[in-house]
Design a protein around this motif. Structure first.
Motif, PDB file in Angstrom:
ATOM      1  N   ILE A   1      32.230  71.747   3.431  1.00 57.72           N
ATOM      2  CA  ILE A   1      33.125  70.401   3.012  1.00 57.72           C
ATOM      3  C   ILE A   1      34.668  71.104   3.656  1.00 57.72           C
ATOM      4  O   ILE A   1      35.360  72.430   2.983  1.00 57.72           O
ATOM      5  CB  ILE A   1      33.234  70.590   1.467  1.00 57.72           C
ATOM      6  CG1 ILE A   1      32.427  69.420   1.160  1.00 57.72           C
ATOM      7  CG2 ILE A   1      34.009  69.569   1.078  1.00 57.72           C
ATOM      8  CD1 ILE A   1      31.027  70.243  -0.312  1.00 57.72           C
TER       9      ILE A   1
ATOM     10  N   LYS B   1      38.471  64.269   2.534  1.00 63.35           N
ATOM     11  CA  LYS B   1      37.380  65.218   3.121  1.00 63.35           C
ATOM     12  C   LYS B   1      36.389  65.037   4.355  1.00 63.35           C
ATOM     13  O   LYS B   1      36.029  63.804   4.747  1.00 63.35           O
ATOM     14  CB  LYS B   1      36.197  65.038   1.902  1.00 63.35           C
ATOM     15  CG  LYS B   1      36.984  64.933   0.797  1.00 63.35           C
ATOM     16  CD  LYS B   1      36.694  65.435  -0.418  1.00 63.35           C
ATOM     17  CE  LYS B   1      37.719  65.949  -1.971  1.00 63.35           C
ATOM     18  NZ  LYS B   1      38.475  64.482  -2.625  1.00 63.35           N
TER      19      LYS B   1
ATOM     20  N   LEU C   1      30.869  61.897   6.337  1.00 62.62           N
ATOM     21  CA  LEU C   1      29.590  62.732   6.515  1.00 62.62           C
ATOM     22  C   LEU C   1      29.564  62.308   7.826  1.00 62.62           C
ATOM     23  O   LEU C   1      28.600  61.444   8.050  1.00 62.62           O
ATOM     24  CB  LEU C   1      28.136  61.859   5.483  1.00 62.62           C
ATOM     25  CG  LEU C   1      27.263  62.526   5.383  1.00 62.62           C
ATOM     26  CD1 LEU C   1      27.472  64.381   3.990  1.00 62.62           C
ATOM     27  CD2 LEU C   1      26.422  61.848   4.332  1.00 62.62           C
TER      28      LEU C   1
ATOM     29  N   ALA D   1      27.871  74.766  -1.991  1.00 62.52           N
ATOM     30  CA  ALA D   1      28.713  73.606  -0.556  1.00 62.52           C
ATOM     31  C   ALA D   1      29.470  75.182  -0.028  1.00 62.52           C
ATOM     32  O   ALA D   1      29.523  76.257  -1.039  1.00 62.52           O
ATOM     33  CB  ALA D   1      29.508  73.272  -1.041  1.00 62.52           C
TER      34      ALA D   1
ATOM     35  N   ILE E   1      32.985  66.194   5.790  1.00 64.73           N
ATOM     36  CA  ILE E   1      31.316  67.366   4.626  1.00 64.73           C
ATOM     37  C   ILE E   1      30.077  66.755   5.573  1.00 64.73           C
ATOM     38  O   ILE E   1      30.019  66.010   6.601  1.00 64.73           O
ATOM     39  CB  ILE E   1      30.899  66.172   3.424  1.00 64.73           C
ATOM     40  CG1 ILE E   1      32.225  66.262   2.427  1.00 64.73           C
ATOM     41  CG2 ILE E   1      29.505  66.756   3.155  1.00 64.73           C
ATOM     42  CD1 ILE E   1      31.360  65.338   1.455  1.00 64.73           C
TER      43      ILE E   1
ATOM     44  N   LYS F   1      25.784  72.787   2.109  1.00 61.60           N
ATOM     45  CA  LYS F   1      26.859  71.636   2.745  1.00 61.60           C
ATOM     46  C   LYS F   1      28.193  73.094   3.234  1.00 61.60           C
ATOM     47  O   LYS F   1      28.437  74.049   2.641  1.00 61.60           O
ATOM     48  CB  LYS F   1      27.073  71.382   1.941  1.00 61.60           C
ATOM     49  CG  LYS F   1      26.202  70.317   1.759  1.00 61.60           C
ATOM     50  CD  LYS F   1      26.136  69.075  -0.045  1.00 61.60           C
ATOM     51  CE  LYS F   1      25.105  68.255  -0.301  1.00 61.60           C
ATOM     52  NZ  LYS F   1      24.533  69.332  -0.998  1.00 61.60           N
TER      53      LYS F   1
ATOM     54  N   ALA G   1      35.515  60.739   1.773  1.00 64.22           N
ATOM     55  CA  ALA G   1      34.889  61.168   3.117  1.00 64.22           C
ATOM     56  C   ALA G   1      33.780  60.602   3.851  1.00 64.22           C
ATOM     57  O   ALA G   1      33.793  59.978   4.162  1.00 64.22           O
ATOM     58  CB  ALA G   1      33.652  62.157   2.303  1.00 64.22           C
TER      59      ALA G   1
ATOM     60  N   TRP H   1      21.910  65.686  -2.536  1.00 64.28           N
ATOM     61  CA  TRP H   1      23.951  65.389  -3.266  1.00 64.28           C
ATOM     62  C   TRP H   1      23.614  65.201  -4.962  1.00 64.28           C
ATOM     63  O   TRP H   1      22.584  64.167  -5.223  1.00 64.28           O
ATOM     64  CB  TRP H   1      24.083  63.839  -2.633  1.00 64.28           C
ATOM     65  CG  TRP H   1      25.761  64.486  -2.743  1.00 64.28           C
ATOM     66  CD1 TRP H   1      25.884  64.112  -3.597  1.00 64.28           C
ATOM     67  CD2 TRP H   1      27.131  65.185  -1.668  1.00 64.28           C
ATOM     68  NE1 TRP H   1      27.751  64.602  -3.728  1.00 64.28           N
ATOM     69  CE2 TRP H   1      27.983  64.943  -2.987  1.00 64.28           C
ATOM     70  CE3 TRP H   1      26.547  65.882  -1.175  1.00 64.28           C
ATOM     71  CZ2 TRP H   1      29.054  66.038  -2.658  1.00 64.28           C
ATOM     72  CZ3 TRP H   1      28.113  66.332  -0.834  1.00 64.28           C
ATOM     73  CH2 TRP H   1      29.772  66.689  -1.103  1.00 64.28           C
TER      74      TRP H   1
END
Lengths: 246, 246
Positions: free
Chosen positions: A150, B148, B177, A175, B150, A148, B175, B167
């Protein structure tokens, strides 16, 4: 080359374009075509002079940042400039460093353009993390240790720097974390990250003025990161076990 | 334009370069200079024909993907090609779709180049998520709802698709994604994400063949995402409250 990518900037249109991290070689072909043909250019503080030098000699360049000691223009002021110049029939290039849709205020600019019925095009740009990783020759993800990636930012609240908002819950072990606009209190930020569960021995690289001749790299771990060793803004940080700086 | 960005590919060097998502207009100026001057080009499956058409007419283009029904070359086979052609004094362009350092196997290629003492340069590229967001005219982050961003990928294990690895802990509420290589079992993936704590009404966009003339967009929520409504690979998914497709 398809026709579209070489199209000239059109009268009355706004182009919201990413200029990349600073190196003109990291401009896209589409960004270059728009830079060479737009009537009015509204660049952020961080867009480099080398990039602005590629604009048409007749372009009206209006910096919309703190550059040149001018007072900072407001977001509403930027919207006004886009409306005024397109109303006069000019093409307007809104040039942002990096990518225009990440950690900027693109949402507000898009809403203002829609509200004013101004036709616009968005062109992505190379975000600093990708340029930094390429220069450092390190992968950002790794099949075994970092699945991942981030992107986060930090801000200053009540005299203390922290992620915006703080990370809640366990931080994923697999991550790579990229932090834009980390402020200047790197040690406190690293301590916050360690407190969030990221191991203190995790590699951490703070890169100042990425992709410019003044680039400065401080490679450490979260535990050994030193405020004084980090170069001037803008700084981007890469944190994780995939990050390998030799 | 600085001198470096226009330099020709050098004999015996490897260039690990991101070609972006497909549209030649999203190539960087540096990528174009290398494409026009490299002796040998090793493109991934997803590098578009429009981009390869920009190569020198004398370039030796050796596809290293599944393209043209050839059997897939191994990672070691790609390393062999880089070593063989640089040993002969050729310049070698290893051209990857998107950015070369994200979700590829760049770490292995970098290690192989270092082990063989082959000089190399890495050039970042526009990763698909940025191109998709630009086309959809949606921000990827938002000051109020998404601080954020991701990037994750999905894989197929034991007949079921899941994030790699899953996750763990609470998924951050603020976030956006992005999922690359989500496979084809979108419904199961959405259910996994809902089970991870992402609200079922979160906006979700699945974009097929981003930035090409065949681009196809399925805008839904995690709850209403339909397998049959998503176009063919490659697909990238954007999930979060910052994602607004009008």
């Amino acid at each position: 080359m398809n026709a579209h990518s070489q199209d000239e900037a059109q009268p009355g249109h706004v182009y919201l374009v990413g200029a990349g991290p600073g190196d003109p070689g990291l401009l896209t072909l589409r960004a270059l075509a728009l830079l060479q043909t737009s009537d009015v250019i509204l660049p952020d503080d961080l867009v480099s002079d080398e990039i602005l030098a590629l604009a048409s000699p007749t372009a009206n360049i209006i910096p919309v940042g703190k550059r040149c000691g001018q007072p900072r223009i407001t977001q509403a002021g930027i919207h006004d400039l886009m409306r005024e110049h397109t109303a006069e029939g000019s093409s307007v290039l809104r040039l942002k460093s990096g990518d225009p849709l990440v950690f900027g205020r693109a949402g507000e600019e898009i809403a203002a353009l829609r509200e004013a019925n101004i036709p616009f095009e968005i062109v992505p740009g190379i975000s600093a993390a990708f340029a930094v990783a390429a220069e450092l020759q390190t992968p950002l993800t790794d099949r075994s240790s970092a699945s991942k990636l981030i992107f986060a930012t930090a801000h200053h609240a009540a005299g203390k720097l922290e992620l915006t908002p703080k990370w809640t819950g366990a931080f994923p072990e697999d991550a790579t974390l990229v932090i834009y606009m980390p402020g200047r209190n790197f040690r406190a930020l690293a301590d916050d990250l360690i407190a969030s569960g990221i191991p203190a021995n995790t590699p951490c690289v703070a890169v100042s003025k990425a992709s410019t001749p003044e680039e400065h790299v401080h490679a450490s771990t979260l535990a050994t990161l030193e405020d004084a060793a980090v170069g001037p803004a803008p700084v981007v940080m890469l944190i994780g076990h995939a990050i390998q700086v030799t």
